[in-house]
Write a protein that holds these residues in place. Structure first.
Motif, PDB file in Angstrom:
ATOM      1  N   MET A  87       0.841  -1.193   0.000  1.00 23.29           N
ATOM      2  CA  MET A  87       0.000   0.000   0.000  1.00 23.29           C
ATOM      3  C   MET A  87       0.875   1.242   0.000  1.00 23.29           C
ATOM      4  SD  MET A  87      -2.855  -1.528   2.630  1.00 23.29           S
ATOM      5  CE  MET A  87      -3.960  -0.111   2.630  1.00 23.29           C
ATOM      6  N   VAL A  88       0.800   1.997  -1.075  1.00 22.17           N
ATOM      7  CA  VAL A  88       1.681   3.131  -1.284  1.00 22.17           C
ATOM      8  C   VAL A  88       1.384   4.247  -0.287  1.00 22.17           C
ATOM      9  CG1 VAL A  88       0.209   4.361  -2.947  1.00 22.17           C
ATOM     10  CG2 VAL A  88       2.705   4.543  -3.135  1.00 22.17           C
ATOM     11  N   ALA A  89       2.422   4.991   0.073  1.00 23.97           N
ATOM     12  CA  ALA A  89       2.337   6.211   0.891  1.00 23.97           C
ATOM     13  C   ALA A  89       2.135   5.960   2.375  1.00 23.97           C
ATOM     14  CB  ALA A  89       1.238   7.151   0.384  1.00 23.97           C
ATOM     15  N   ILE A  90       1.949   4.715   2.801  1.00 24.41           N
ATOM     16  CA  ILE A  90       1.736   4.466   4.222  1.00 24.41           C
ATOM     17  C   ILE A  90       2.743   3.441   4.752  1.00 24.41           C
ATOM     18  CG2 ILE A  90      -0.709   4.920   3.875  1.00 24.41           C
ATOM     19  CD1 ILE A  90      -1.250   1.968   4.544  1.00 24.41           C
ATOM     20  N   ASP A  91       2.938   3.464   6.059  1.00 24.31           N
ATOM     21  CA  ASP A  91       3.854   2.525   6.715  1.00 24.31           C
ATOM     22  C   ASP A  91       3.216   2.129   8.041  1.00 24.31           C
ATOM     23  OD1 ASP A  91       6.099   0.988   6.916  1.00 24.31           O
ATOM     24  OD2 ASP A  91       7.506   2.648   7.190  1.00 24.31           O
ATOM     25  N   ALA A  92       2.780   0.879   8.136  1.00 21.11           N
ATOM     26  CA  ALA A  92       2.123   0.394   9.347  1.00 21.11           C
ATOM     27  C   ALA A  92       3.152  -0.210  10.300  1.00 21.11           C
ATOM     28  CB  ALA A  92       1.065  -0.640   8.983  1.00 21.11           C
ATOM     29  N   PRO A  93       2.835  -0.284  11.586  1.00 19.43           N
ATOM     30  CA  PRO A  93       3.749  -0.900  12.546  1.00 19.43           C
ATOM     31  C   PRO A  93       4.126  -2.315  12.116  1.00 19.43           C
ATOM     32  CG  PRO A  93       1.963   0.220  13.685  1.00 19.43           C
ATOM     33  CD  PRO A  93       1.610   0.229  12.232  1.00 19.43           C
ATOM     34  N   GLU A  94       5.378  -2.682  12.334  1.00 20.30           N
ATOM     35  CA  GLU A  94       5.887  -3.978  11.898  1.00 20.30           C
ATOM     36  C   GLU A  94       5.428  -5.099  12.827  1.00 20.30           C
ATOM     37  OE1 GLU A  94       7.525  -4.726   9.230  1.00 20.30           O
ATOM     38  OE2 GLU A  94       7.905  -2.701   8.469  1.00 20.30           O
ATOM     39  N   THR A  95       4.991  -6.204  12.209  1.00 21.39           N
ATOM     40  CA  THR A  95       4.538  -7.349  13.001  1.00 21.39           C
ATOM     41  C   THR A  95       5.706  -8.155  13.550  1.00 21.39           C
ATOM     42  OG1 THR A  95       4.414  -8.755  11.029  1.00 21.39           O
ATOM     43  CG2 THR A  95       2.410  -7.549  11.672  1.00 21.39           C
ATOM     44  N   GLY A  96       6.890  -8.018  12.943  1.00 23.07           N
ATOM     45  CA  GLY A  96       8.065  -8.728  13.424  1.00 23.07           C
ATOM     46  C   GLY A  96       8.246 -10.113  12.849  1.00 23.07           C
ATOM     47  N   GLY A  97       7.239 -10.612  12.132  1.00 23.67           N
ATOM     48  CA  GLY A  97       7.354 -11.947  11.566  1.00 23.67           C
ATOM     49  C   GLY A  97       7.197 -13.018  12.629  1.00 23.67           C
ATOM     50  N   SER A  98       7.598 -14.227  12.316  1.00 25.30           N
ATOM     51  CA  SER A  98       7.404 -15.358  13.231  1.00 25.30           C
ATOM     52  C   SER A  98       8.483 -15.459  14.304  1.00 25.30           C
ATOM     53  CB  SER A  98       7.370 -16.664  12.430  1.00 25.30           C
ATOM     54  OG  SER A  98       8.585 -16.832  11.700  1.00 25.30           O
ATOM     55  N   LYS A  99       9.621 -14.773  14.108  1.00 24.75           N
ATOM     56  CA  LYS A  99      10.745 -14.924  15.026  1.00 24.75           C
ATOM     57  C   LYS A  99      10.932 -13.757  15.979  1.00 24.75           C
ATOM     58  CE  LYS A  99      13.340 -17.843  11.807  1.00 24.75           C
ATOM     59  NZ  LYS A  99      14.628 -18.017  11.070  1.00 24.75           N
ATOM     60  N   LYS A 100      10.197 -12.658  15.778  1.00 26.01           N
ATOM     61  CA  LYS A 100      10.399 -11.480  16.609  1.00 26.01           C
ATOM     62  C   LYS A 100       9.061 -10.934  17.083  1.00 26.01           C
ATOM     63  CE  LYS A 100      14.545  -9.936  14.118  1.00 26.01           C
ATOM     64  NZ  LYS A 100      15.147  -8.842  13.334  1.00 26.01           N
ATOM     65  N   ASN A 101       9.109 -10.262  18.231  1.00 31.73           N
ATOM     66  CA  ASN A 101       7.922  -9.565  18.690  1.00 31.73           C
ATOM     67  C   ASN A 101       7.747  -8.307  17.851  1.00 31.73           C
ATOM     68  OD1 ASN A 101       7.380 -11.372  20.796  1.00 31.73           O
ATOM     69  ND2 ASN A 101       8.860 -10.356  22.139  1.00 31.73           N
ATOM     70  N   GLY A 102       6.549  -8.036  17.469  1.00 31.52           N
ATOM     71  CA  GLY A 102       6.297  -6.873  16.634  1.00 31.52           C
ATOM     72  C   GLY A 102       6.114  -5.604  17.439  1.00 31.52           C
ATOM     73  N   GLN A 103       5.863  -4.521  16.709  1.00 30.17           N
ATOM     74  CA  GLN A 103       5.630  -3.235  17.347  1.00 30.17           C
ATOM     75  C   GLN A 103       4.229  -3.164  17.945  1.00 30.17           C
ATOM     76  OE1 GLN A 103       7.073  -0.808  13.688  1.00 30.17           O
ATOM     77  NE2 GLN A 103       7.341   0.515  15.467  1.00 30.17           N
ATOM     78  N   PRO A 104       4.045  -2.287  18.929  1.00 31.53           N
ATOM     79  CA  PRO A 104       2.696  -2.042  19.438  1.00 31.53           C
ATOM     80  C   PRO A 104       1.781  -1.601  18.294  1.00 31.53           C
ATOM     81  CG  PRO A 104       4.325  -1.047  20.876  1.00 31.53           C
ATOM     82  CD  PRO A 104       5.061  -1.513  19.654  1.00 31.53           C
ATOM     83  N   TYR A 105       0.582  -2.062  18.306  1.00 29.57           N
ATOM     84  CA  TYR A 105      -0.450  -1.750  17.322  1.00 29.57           C
ATOM     85  C   TYR A 105      -0.244  -2.448  15.974  1.00 29.57           C
ATOM     86  CZ  TYR A 105      -2.682   1.644  20.362  1.00 29.57           C
ATOM     87  OH  TYR A 105      -3.350   2.211  21.411  1.00 29.57           O
ATOM     88  N   SER A 106       0.789  -3.266  15.839  1.00 27.44           N
ATOM     89  CA  SER A 106       0.983  -3.968  14.566  1.00 27.44           C
ATOM     90  C   SER A 106      -0.139  -4.968  14.301  1.00 27.44           C
ATOM     91  CB  SER A 106       2.339  -4.681  14.549  1.00 27.44           C
ATOM     92  OG  SER A 106       2.439  -5.631  15.599  1.00 27.44           O
ATOM     93  N   GLN A 107      -0.543  -5.706  15.331  1.00 28.92           N
ATOM     94  CA  GLN A 107      -1.624  -6.672  15.148  1.00 28.92           C
ATOM     95  C   GLN A 107      -2.975  -5.979  14.978  1.00 28.92           C
ATOM     96  OE1 GLN A 107      -1.401  -9.910  14.551  1.00 28.92           O
ATOM     97  NE2 GLN A 107       0.824  -9.674  14.635  1.00 28.92           N
TER      98      GLN A 107
END
Length: 205
Positions: A87-107
């Motif tokens: 999605m162009v022009a936006i950047d959502a919090p990173e989920t971190g994938g399966s090996k890392k904890n993601g950012q708050p609000y990513s889920q």
């Protein structure tokens, strides 16, 4: 006849009247997903090259959203194609994938986007190809710009990098400013908030 149809479909897809035309390569990976690149195909992959001389058109077809990966990346299907949209022009919090904890609000961002468009037909406004050979696009559901919705809800910030010149950047800036004022979504974190861009630098893959 079928290869010709496929080429025409690809041409119809990867070019947009709002941006400069360039050579585009398309190929299908081992999972059957169609990819696009304005550089070249990966080693060992047979690609169809679409020449610069092809006239650009705007694709107004509807596509089904088959999967939501996170708050700014989805997979769509239609016109005998299946591919990923960044999605162009936006950047959502990173989920971190399966090996890392993601950012708050990513889920929460992923869940909100899923509720908005998962399993629904959408229209795309393309802006070329971005990293990982994903098509950059604004997503519209019933004429509502879903990219802007995510920013207004405080579930994505305006992308802090180079953006297409033809994009209505002002509308995204206004949406983010309003979300910040309301402390909507991730902006409620205040000083604890960290940009997805900063998080990626601190947590390389």
């Amino acid at each position: 006849m079928r290869p010709v149809i496929h080429i025409l479909v690809i041409v119809f897809w990867v070019l947009s009247a709002s941006q400069a035309i360039c050579d585009v390569y398309s190929w299908t990976d081992e999972n059957g997903i169609r990819h696009f690149s304005n550089v070249s195909s990966p080693y060992g992959k047979k690609a169809t090259q679409i020449p610069e001389s092809v006239s650009s058109v705007i694709d107004k077809s509807n596509f089904l959203v088959t999967k939501v990966f996170d708050g700014d990346t989805v997979q769509v299907q239609g016109r005998e194609l299946e591919f990923r949209i960044r999605m162009v022009a936006i950047d959502a919090p990173e989920t971190g994938g399966s090996k890392k904890n993601g950012q708050p609000y990513s889920q929460r961002a992923k869940e909100a986007l899923t509720q908005l468009i998962q399993g629904k037909k959408v229209r795309l406004k393309q802006y070329g190809t971005g990293g990982y050979n994903r098509v950059l696009a604004e997503i519209f559901s019933q004429d509502v710009n879903i990219n802007l919705v995510m920013v207004r809800r405080g579930l994505a910030e305006v992308y802090r990098g180079r953006l297409p010149e033809s994009l209505d950047f002002g509308s995204y800036e206004k949406a983010e400013a309003a979300a910040r004022r309301r402390r909507a979504g991730m902006w409620s974190l205040g000083k604890a908030y960290k940009s997805p861009k900063t998080w990626r630098k601190e947590n390389p893959r």
